[in-house]
Design a protein around this motif. Structure first.
Motif, PDB file in Angstrom:
ATOM      1  N   PRO A   1      10.343   0.579  -1.947  1.00  8.67           N
ATOM      2  CA  PRO A   1       8.984   1.007  -2.287  1.00  8.67           C
ATOM      3  C   PRO A   1       8.413   2.000  -1.281  1.00  8.67           C
ATOM      4  CG  PRO A   1       9.202  -1.333  -2.697  1.00  8.67           C
ATOM      5  CD  PRO A   1      10.491  -0.896  -2.056  1.00  8.67           C
ATOM      6  N   GLN A   2       8.638   1.755   0.006  1.00 10.86           N
ATOM      7  CA  GLN A   2       8.147   2.690   1.014  1.00 10.86           C
ATOM      8  C   GLN A   2       8.826   4.051   0.873  1.00 10.86           C
ATOM      9  OE1 GLN A   2       8.077   3.293   5.875  1.00 10.86           O
ATOM     10  NE2 GLN A   2       8.684   1.330   5.035  1.00 10.86           N
TER      11      GLN A   2
ATOM     12  N   GLU B   1       0.981  -1.067   1.400  1.00 11.12           N
ATOM     13  CA  GLU B   1       2.349  -1.605   1.404  1.00 11.12           C
ATOM     14  C   GLU B   1       2.735  -2.111   2.787  1.00 11.12           C
ATOM     15  OE1 GLU B   1       6.656  -1.339   2.134  1.00 11.12           O
ATOM     16  OE2 GLU B   1       5.174   0.098   2.866  1.00 11.12           O
ATOM     17  N   ARG B   2       2.408  -1.354   3.818  1.00  8.16           N
ATOM     18  CA  ARG B   2       2.741  -1.763   5.192  1.00  8.16           C
ATOM     19  C   ARG B   2       1.888  -2.941   5.646  1.00  8.16           C
ATOM     20  NH1 ARG B   2       7.224  -1.828   6.645  1.00  8.16           N
ATOM     21  NH2 ARG B   2       7.342  -1.991   4.371  1.00  8.16           N
ATOM     22  N   SER B   3       0.640  -2.984   5.208  1.00  7.41           N
ATOM     23  CA  SER B   3      -0.223  -4.102   5.615  1.00  7.41           C
ATOM     24  C   SER B   3       0.288  -5.415   5.028  1.00  7.41           C
ATOM     25  CB  SER B   3      -1.665  -3.845   5.177  1.00  7.41           C
ATOM     26  OG  SER B   3      -1.787  -3.908   3.769  1.00  7.41           O
ATOM     27  N   ILE B   4       0.796  -5.364   3.793  1.00  8.45           N
ATOM     28  CA  ILE B   4       1.369  -6.570   3.186  1.00  8.45           C
ATOM     29  C   ILE B   4       2.611  -7.008   3.954  1.00  8.45           C
ATOM     30  CG2 ILE B   4       2.497  -7.483   1.117  1.00  8.45           C
ATOM     31  CD1 ILE B   4       0.625  -5.714  -0.530  1.00  8.45           C
ATOM     32  N   ALA B   5       3.437  -6.029   4.354  1.00  8.04           N
ATOM     33  CA  ALA B   5       4.642  -6.349   5.109  1.00  8.04           C
ATOM     34  C   ALA B   5       4.310  -6.964   6.466  1.00  8.04           C
ATOM     35  CB  ALA B   5       5.487  -5.090   5.298  1.00  8.04           C
TER      36      ALA B   5
ATOM     37  N   SER C   1      -4.154  -4.124  10.184  1.00  3.36           N
ATOM     38  CA  SER C   1      -2.709  -4.246  10.389  1.00  3.36           C
ATOM     39  C   SER C   1      -2.334  -4.095  11.854  1.00  3.36           C
ATOM     40  CB  SER C   1      -1.968  -3.203   9.546  1.00  3.36           C
ATOM     41  OG  SER C   1      -2.204  -3.398   8.175  1.00  3.36           O
ATOM     42  N   LEU C   2      -2.903  -3.082  12.516  1.00  6.76           N
ATOM     43  CA  LEU C   2      -2.578  -2.851  13.920  1.00  6.76           C
ATOM     44  C   LEU C   2      -3.102  -3.971  14.808  1.00  6.76           C
ATOM     45  CD1 LEU C   2      -3.194   1.017  14.113  1.00  6.76           C
ATOM     46  CD2 LEU C   2      -0.999  -0.195  14.006  1.00  6.76           C
ATOM     47  N   SER C   3      -4.239  -4.566  14.426  1.00 11.04           N
ATOM     48  CA  SER C   3      -4.744  -5.714  15.175  1.00 11.04           C
ATOM     49  C   SER C   3      -3.785  -6.891  15.047  1.00 11.04           C
ATOM     50  CB  SER C   3      -6.129  -6.112  14.665  1.00 11.04           C
ATOM     51  OG  SER C   3      -7.061  -5.072  14.876  1.00 11.04           O
ATOM     52  N   SER C   4      -3.258  -7.080  13.841  1.00 12.62           N
ATOM     53  CA  SER C   4      -2.288  -8.147  13.621  1.00 12.62           C
ATOM     54  C   SER C   4      -1.012  -7.897  14.425  1.00 12.62           C
ATOM     55  CB  SER C   4      -1.958  -8.261  12.128  1.00 12.62           C
ATOM     56  OG  SER C   4      -0.962  -9.231  11.895  1.00 12.62           O
TER      57      SER C   4
END
Length: 336
Positions: A54-55, A130-134, A225-228
């Protein structure tokens, strides 16, 4: 977006012969940079099986949108400016907007540029989601992010973006397209001279409104996402090698990809902001001739930045691209 009664404008880059030559040289180099960079990206995605993800599909969609800018948008400006330099007169169609002549090149090129810009923004938004879900849901990413869903979203992104790109002409008879003497590009313009149709300008405000809505959403998702990722890095120091960490936390490649998409977001936001400021300024009655040239060409230049960001941030992409270039050189040796 300028009245046709105004005299020909001379931007700071185009008043002298030397500046005109440098401007055309910049446009030509930009075409080659866009074509080379995005064809290389497509070759890496298409030629590498384990990138058929997907990416990878989203990156290919972004590359196609950028390629369209290099194939259609910039070459028309090169043609118009070279014609002007050689003959000392601009092509006749540059003196009229699309409502005056039966066929105007900007009727095609203008929506392509606007549509591809909107596709780029929506694709970067989808890449961020997509990246945030990953990153946030690593155990569920394969079930949530599928090739079929991604392909459907890509098709909807292209259809919606190009529909929005032609909306000004579909819903307002007062809006036309012209080759703007300030920006050296096809821009939306007022088809009726001497009037200020507020409804038409409100339609044009759809572009910055839509773009900044998506960009703001993208920035917020990137921050989450980056905080996670930062919290994950801290936990990894305490739980290095534990089974629970390996199962419930994002992989190193997912983290690296999220950082790459974050960089893409920053680059596109920086390149699009001048255009949004310019459109709003036009609605308020400002023309900003010199500023429009830099704003539009900064945005066009962004079409060759994606491959640079991939090459710097993604070692795997860099290695695959290097192998493809080596293979091409072996198959096409330089004759001495």
């Amino acid at each position: 977006m300028l009245d046709r009664t105004d005299p020909a404008h001379c931007t700071v880059c185009c008043c002298t012969l030397a500046n005109k030559v440098l401007m055309v040289l910049f446009m030509v180099l930009l075409v080659f940079a866009i074509l080379f960079g995005n064809l290389l990206t497509l070759a890496v995605v298409v030629g590498t099986k384990h990138v058929h993800t997907p990416q990878g599909y989203l990156k290919a969609s972004l590359a196609v949108a950028d390629l369209a800018v290099g194939i259609f948008v910039v070459p028309l400006s090169v043609y118009a400016e070279v014609y002007l330099m050689v003959t000392d007169s601009a092509p006749e169609w540059t003196s009229h907007n699309s409502q005056v002549v039966s066929f105007h090149p900007c009727n095609v090129i203008g929506p392509i540029f606007a549509g591809c810009t909107l596709v780029s923004i929506s694709t970067i938004f989808l890449l961020t989601v997509e990246r945030s879900i990953a990153v946030l849901m690593p155990l569920h990413k394969d079930s949530v992010i599928t090739r079929r869903r991604t392909t459907t979203l890509i098709v909807l992104s292209w259809a919606g973006s190009f529909f929005l790109a032609v909306c000004p002409m579909l819903f307002s008879s007062e809006i036309a397209l012209e080759y703007n003497s300030c920006s050296r590009m096809c821009n939306f313009a007022l088809g009726v001279v001497g009037e200020f149709p507020s409804q038409a300008w409100n339609i044009l405000l759809l572009f910055p409104a839509f773009d900044f809505t998506l960009l703001c959403g993208t920035v917020v998702i990137n921050i989450v996402s980056l905080s996670s990722i930062r919290q994950h890095s801290k936990r990894r120091k305490h739980l290095a090698g534990s089974e629970g960490q390996r199962k419930t936390n994002p992989t190193f490649s997912d983290i690296k990809a999220a950082k790459t998409i974050g960089t893409l977001t920053v680059a596109f936001t920086a390149s699009f902001t001048p255009i949004a400021v310019f459109v709003v300024g036009n609605v308020l009655g400002n023309k900003w001739c010199n500023f429009s040239f830099f704003a539009f060409w900064i945005l066009a230049s962004n079409s060759c930045w994606n491959v640079i960001i991939y090459s710097v941030m993604d070692q795997k992409f860099r290695l695959r691209a290097h192998k493809l270039l080596e293979l091409f050189q072996r198959q096409n040796p330089t004759k001495t």
